[in-house]
Design a protein around this motif. Structure first.
Motif, PDB file in Angstrom:
ATOM      1  N   GLN A  55     -34.164  29.031  -6.239  1.00 17.07           N
ATOM      2  CA  GLN A  55     -32.821  29.435  -6.653  1.00 17.07           C
ATOM      3  C   GLN A  55     -32.546  29.007  -8.094  1.00 17.07           C
ATOM      4  O   GLN A  55     -31.947  29.761  -8.866  1.00 17.07           O
ATOM      5  CB  GLN A  55     -31.772  28.856  -5.712  1.00 17.07           C
ATOM      6  N   ASP A  56     -32.992  27.815  -8.464  1.00 14.44           N
ATOM      7  CA  ASP A  56     -32.829  27.352  -9.845  1.00 14.44           C
ATOM      8  C   ASP A  56     -33.565  28.283 -10.811  1.00 14.44           C
ATOM      9  O   ASP A  56     -33.045  28.640 -11.860  1.00 14.44           O
ATOM     10  CB  ASP A  56     -33.327  25.914  -9.984  1.00 14.44           C
ATOM     11  N   ASN A 111     -31.578  31.397 -11.130  1.00 15.14           N
ATOM     12  CA  ASN A 111     -30.410  31.165 -11.981  1.00 15.14           C
ATOM     13  C   ASN A 111     -30.792  31.166 -13.458  1.00 15.14           C
ATOM     14  O   ASN A 111     -30.055  31.701 -14.301  1.00 15.14           O
ATOM     15  CB  ASN A 111     -29.727  29.846 -11.610  1.00 15.14           C
ATOM     16  N   ARG A 112     -31.935  30.558 -13.781  1.00 16.95           N
ATOM     17  CA  ARG A 112     -32.397  30.562 -15.173  1.00 16.95           C
ATOM     18  C   ARG A 112     -32.711  31.977 -15.643  1.00 16.95           C
ATOM     19  O   ARG A 112     -32.431  32.341 -16.784  1.00 16.95           O
ATOM     20  CB  ARG A 112     -33.618  29.652 -15.337  1.00 16.95           C
ATOM     21  N   PRO A 123     -34.172  25.427  -3.133  1.00 16.12           N
ATOM     22  CA  PRO A 123     -33.408  25.089  -4.337  1.00 16.12           C
ATOM     23  C   PRO A 123     -34.206  25.300  -5.632  1.00 16.12           C
ATOM     24  O   PRO A 123     -33.644  25.714  -6.646  1.00 16.12           O
ATOM     25  CB  PRO A 123     -33.049  23.610  -4.146  1.00 16.12           C
ATOM     26  N   ARG A 124     -35.499  25.042  -5.593  1.00 15.42           N
ATOM     27  CA  ARG A 124     -36.330  25.264  -6.791  1.00 15.42           C
ATOM     28  C   ARG A 124     -36.371  26.740  -7.144  1.00 15.42           C
ATOM     29  O   ARG A 124     -36.267  27.112  -8.312  1.00 15.42           O
ATOM     30  CB  ARG A 124     -37.746  24.736  -6.562  1.00 15.42           C
TER      31      ARG A 124
END
Length: 119
Positions: free
Chosen positions: A101-102, A105-106, A98-99
Motif C-alpha cells: 500500500q505504501d 501511495n508513492r 502495508p508495504r
C-alpha cells in the motif's frame, strides 16, 4: 481484504516505474515471504479488482526479491512456500500489505506530481 482503486492504479504504474526502494526497507527473506503471501492471496481471491492488485503485488515482491538476492524466484519460492503453514502465510499480510500500500501511495503521488508538472 479490499484493494482500493488508487492503490491498484498506482501499482499498475509501478510495473513501468519499479524502484528498489522497498528492498532497502526489507530483507531478502521478507520479500520472498511477501511474494508467497501475494501469490497465496491471489489463489483464493474471488474479487477481480483484488486479483489484479495481487498479481501486481506478486510481481513487485518477486522483483524486489530477485533484485536483492540476484537469484531467480523459481529457485526458492516452492520450497519456502511448502515450509510455511497456511496460517503463517496469512499472518504475513500484516507486514506485506502495508508495504505494498505504501508503494501504491508513492506511485499515486508520483502520478499526481507528474500530472501537475505537465509530464
Amino acid at each position: 481484504m479490499m484493494m482500493r482503486n488508487p492503490i491498484l492504479a498506482a501499482a499498475t504504474a509501478a510495473l513501468l516505474l519499479s524502484s528498489p526502494a522497498g528492498a532497502q526497507q526489507a530483507t531478502v527473506d521478507q520479500n520472498l515471504d511477501c511474494a508467497i503471501w501475494a501469490s497465496f492471496r491471489l489463489g483464493v481471491s474471488q474479487d477481480e479488482a483484488e486479483r489484479t492488485g495481487l498479481m501486481i503485488a506478486t510481481a513487485w515482491f518477486i522483483g524486489l526479491y530477485e533484485g536483492q538476492s540476484g537469484r531467480k524466484i523459481g529457485e526458492v519460492m516452492g520450497a519456502r512456500a511448502m515450509a510455511l503453514s497456511p496460517q503463517e502465510v496469512q499472518a504475513l499480510e500484516s507486514s506485506c500489505l502495508p508495504r505494498f500500500q505504501d508503494f501504491g501511495n508513492r506511485m499515486t503521488k508520483l502520478g499526481s506530481d507528474l500530472k501537475a508538472s505537465g509530464g
